[in-house]
Design an enzyme around this catalytic site. Structure first.
Site, PDB file in Angstrom:
ATOM      1  N   ASP A  93      -8.241   3.381  18.030  1.00 23.22           N
ATOM      2  CA  ASP A  93      -8.711   3.322  16.648  1.00 23.22           C
ATOM      3  C   ASP A  93      -9.196   1.916  16.300  1.00 23.22           C
ATOM      4  O   ASP A  93      -8.883   1.380  15.237  1.00 23.22           O
ATOM      5  CB  ASP A  93      -7.603   3.764  15.692  1.00 23.22           C
ATOM      6  CG  ASP A  93      -8.142   4.155  14.306  1.00 23.22           C
ATOM      7  OD1 ASP A  93      -9.357   4.413  14.199  1.00 23.22           O
ATOM      8  OD2 ASP A  93      -7.351   4.201  13.352  1.00 23.22           O
ATOM      9  N   GLY A 131       0.537   5.748   0.426  1.00 17.67           N
ATOM     10  CA  GLY A 131      -0.296   6.881   0.790  1.00 17.67           C
ATOM     11  C   GLY A 131       0.530   8.143   0.796  1.00 17.67           C
ATOM     12  O   GLY A 131       1.726   8.141   0.445  1.00 17.67           O
ATOM     13  N   GLY A 132      -0.100   9.240   1.206  1.00 18.96           N
ATOM     14  CA  GLY A 132       0.592  10.517   1.193  1.00 18.96           C
ATOM     15  C   GLY A 132       1.683  10.618   2.242  1.00 18.96           C
ATOM     16  O   GLY A 132       2.572  11.472   2.130  1.00 18.96           O
ATOM     17  N   MET A 133       1.624   9.759   3.269  1.00 21.93           N
ATOM     18  CA  MET A 133       2.609   9.850   4.347  1.00 21.93           C
ATOM     19  C   MET A 133       3.700   8.789   4.263  1.00 21.93           C
ATOM     20  O   MET A 133       4.760   8.941   4.855  1.00 21.93           O
ATOM     21  CB  MET A 133       1.899   9.742   5.706  1.00 21.93           C
ATOM     22  CG  MET A 133       0.986  10.908   6.002  1.00 21.93           C
ATOM     23  SD  MET A 133       0.287  10.824   7.673  1.00 21.93           S
ATOM     24  CE  MET A 133      -0.780   9.383   7.508  1.00 21.93           C
ATOM     25  N   LYS A 177       7.013  -0.850   7.073  1.00 25.57           N
ATOM     26  CA  LYS A 177       6.295   0.416   6.989  1.00 25.57           C
ATOM     27  C   LYS A 177       7.320   1.542   6.965  1.00 25.57           C
ATOM     28  O   LYS A 177       8.226   1.592   7.806  1.00 25.57           O
ATOM     29  CB  LYS A 177       5.366   0.560   8.197  1.00 25.57           C
ATOM     30  CG  LYS A 177       4.343   1.671   8.090  1.00 25.57           C
ATOM     31  CD  LYS A 177       3.359   1.554   9.260  1.00 25.57           C
ATOM     32  CE  LYS A 177       2.239   2.566   9.173  1.00 25.57           C
ATOM     33  NZ  LYS A 177       1.272   2.403  10.283  1.00 25.57           N
ATOM     34  N   GLY A 200       0.824  -1.197   0.000  1.00 25.68           N
ATOM     35  CA  GLY A 200       0.000   0.000   0.000  1.00 25.68           C
ATOM     36  C   GLY A 200       0.861   1.250   0.000  1.00 25.68           C
ATOM     37  O   GLY A 200       1.999   1.238   0.475  1.00 25.68           O
TER      38      GLY A 200
END
Length: 460
Positions: free
Chosen positions: A135, A21-23, A41, A19
């Site tokens: 979360d 993402g923007g971060m 990660k 995956g």
């Protein structure tokens, strides 16, 4: 910079992209020394240099993960810096999320409760370590193909709640699953996680979110003020008592909810998969839009019976041995394979194929040869694993190794493969058999099962 498939990153080789993402990004990687496949990660350098908030959250995630060791929590292996990038390497959890299963329909009661019970076991442990997840939601609950449930993503754990929007435009936590006190700026604690679990269970059983709205304001208002529709009204299979239990977990005031994860789990215990319940096998359907995972079959989980081929005692031995490697799903796998296998030799080999690690599979087959003797004479002797296995800690010499082995097998039925490590660690610290039994029993969430475990092994 992003990594490419085949690229070497420290001791790891990138095998795929899970995956982006923007971060940052999540990669599937293989350790070049041990050959274990993990998840990596990575926080992008641009984010790290421009956002101290996001960097701090990523660093907290690393610190929180490093403090947690539980069979229902994805494990952190290591973290390191490479040039200007921050990386963490963790357990690769492969399987469908609860969110993907709920995309099709509500789940059966026993399956829903079985999943949530494992989530509560993970949270109970985390809360005792002083960690609040903050979360909990279906996308952070993964069902592995081995039958275990994993709670993932502690990215905002321990972060003090701030209702403002973050720099990325996202509220900390997912709005549909957040407790009222998180939304009103009050102090949140472990009971906030239990509210999120209740919302998740409500959705699993009814197929509908307990809280929904046209916009963020409507959803926040509903969490704080809306009287919820009892889940039994949406799904009669739930029953009034279970419906009331779920509604208690969703009380607006924390003091009116369950106060601990163990208390919540105990309230659900009458509905847990038992000798007359069921647990799923996960199948993969190849559709034009890609691979979608769903619950394909439900295997009956009765007490393993004798049959024309196998005595129940032999099946119970296989169950105990297999549980060390795959957890509670072991009983169902043994029962399934026993229906097809013509003899005990074939059954041992068929059951062993559910163990992913080659060295663990070899140890299981050796145990079969030892316990069944001539009846499994054609089971191949264990061959040395191609990949060096992580050495198992050697128990303290003063302990009866046969007794420790019985403890590992029995505890594995309750908590899964981590039982071996937990018993070895506890044996190094305990000063007496009673100390050891007490330490191991504390890992079992059900008071009844805890008492039975201690009674069985006091007799040893």
């Amino acid at each position: 910079m992003s990594f490419q498939v085949g690229q070497t990153v420290g001791d790891y080789q990138v095998e795929g992209v899970l995956g982006r993402g923007g971060m940052g990004a999540l990669y599937k990687v293989r350790n070049r020394i041990s050959h274990r496949v993990d998840a990596m990660k990575v926080l992008l350098p641009s984010v790290r240099s421009s956002s101290t908030e996001i960097t701090g959250r990523f660093e907290r995630e690393i610190q929180v993960h490093a403090s947690l060791r539980h069979p229902n929590i994805a494990e952190l292996y290591t973290a390191f810096q490479l040039d200007d990038q921050l990386l963490m390497v963790m357990e690769l959890v492969e399987g469908p999320t609860l969110e993907s299963l709920l995309a099709h329909a509500p789940l059966p009661v026993e399956l829903s409760i079985g999943i949530i019970a494992q989530v509560l076991s993970a949270l109970g442990y985390a809360h005792r370590q002083g960690v609040i997840h903050r979360d909990v939601k279906p996308t952070n609950i993964v069902l592995t193909r081995g039958g275990a449930v994993k709670l993932i993503d502690f990215g905002i754990a321990l972060a003090e709640f701030n209702p403002r929007m973050t720099q990325t435009g996202m509220v900390l936590g997912s709005l549909a699953y957040m407790a009222p006190e998180q939304l009103t700026g009050q102090q949140s604690d472990a009971r906030s996680d239990l509210y999120s679990v209740g919302i998740t269970l409500y959705q699993a059983l009814t197929g509908k979110r307990a809280i929904d709205g046209a916009n963020e304001y409507d959803m926040m208002n509903a969490h704080v003020h809306q009287v919820l529709v009892p889940p039994a009204q949406l799904n009669p299979a739930i029953g009034e008592e279970l419906s009331a239990t779920i509604l208690k977990s969703l009380a607006k005031q924390p003091a009116q909810r369950f106060q601990t994860a163990d208390e919540f789990r105990q309230a659900l215990s009458p509905y847990l998969p038992t000798s007359s319940s069921a647990w799923p096998q996960l199948a993969v359907s190849h559709l034009e839009t890609g691979v979608q995972e769903r619950v394909a079959t439900m295997l009956p989980v009765e007490k393993i019976p004798s049959s024309s081929r196998f005595h129940s005692a032999a099946l119970a031995v296989l169950h105990r041995n297999l549980a060390q490697y795959v957890g509670p799903i072991a009983k169902h796998l043994v029962l399934k394979e026993s229906r097809e296998a013509p003899d005990l030799d074939v059954l041992c080999r068929a059951v062993s194929m559910h163990i992913a690690n080659e060295s663990d599979r070899a140890a299981f087959l050796n145990a079969c040869r030892t316990e069944f003797g001539a009846e499994t004479r054609t089971v191949e002797a264990a061959r040395p694993a191609q990949t060096p296995a992580t050495p198992t800690p050697v128990p303290t010499a003063s302990w009866d190794t046969a007794w420790l082995d019985r403890l590992k097998k029995d505890l594995a039925v309750q908590i899964g493969p981590m039982a071996r490590v937990i018993v070895d660690r506890a044996a190094k610290k305990a000063r007496s058999p009673q100390d050891l039994l007490s330490a191991l029993a504390a890992e079992i969430s059900s008071p009844e099962e805890r008492s039975r475990f201690q009674a069985r092994h006091r007799a040893d």
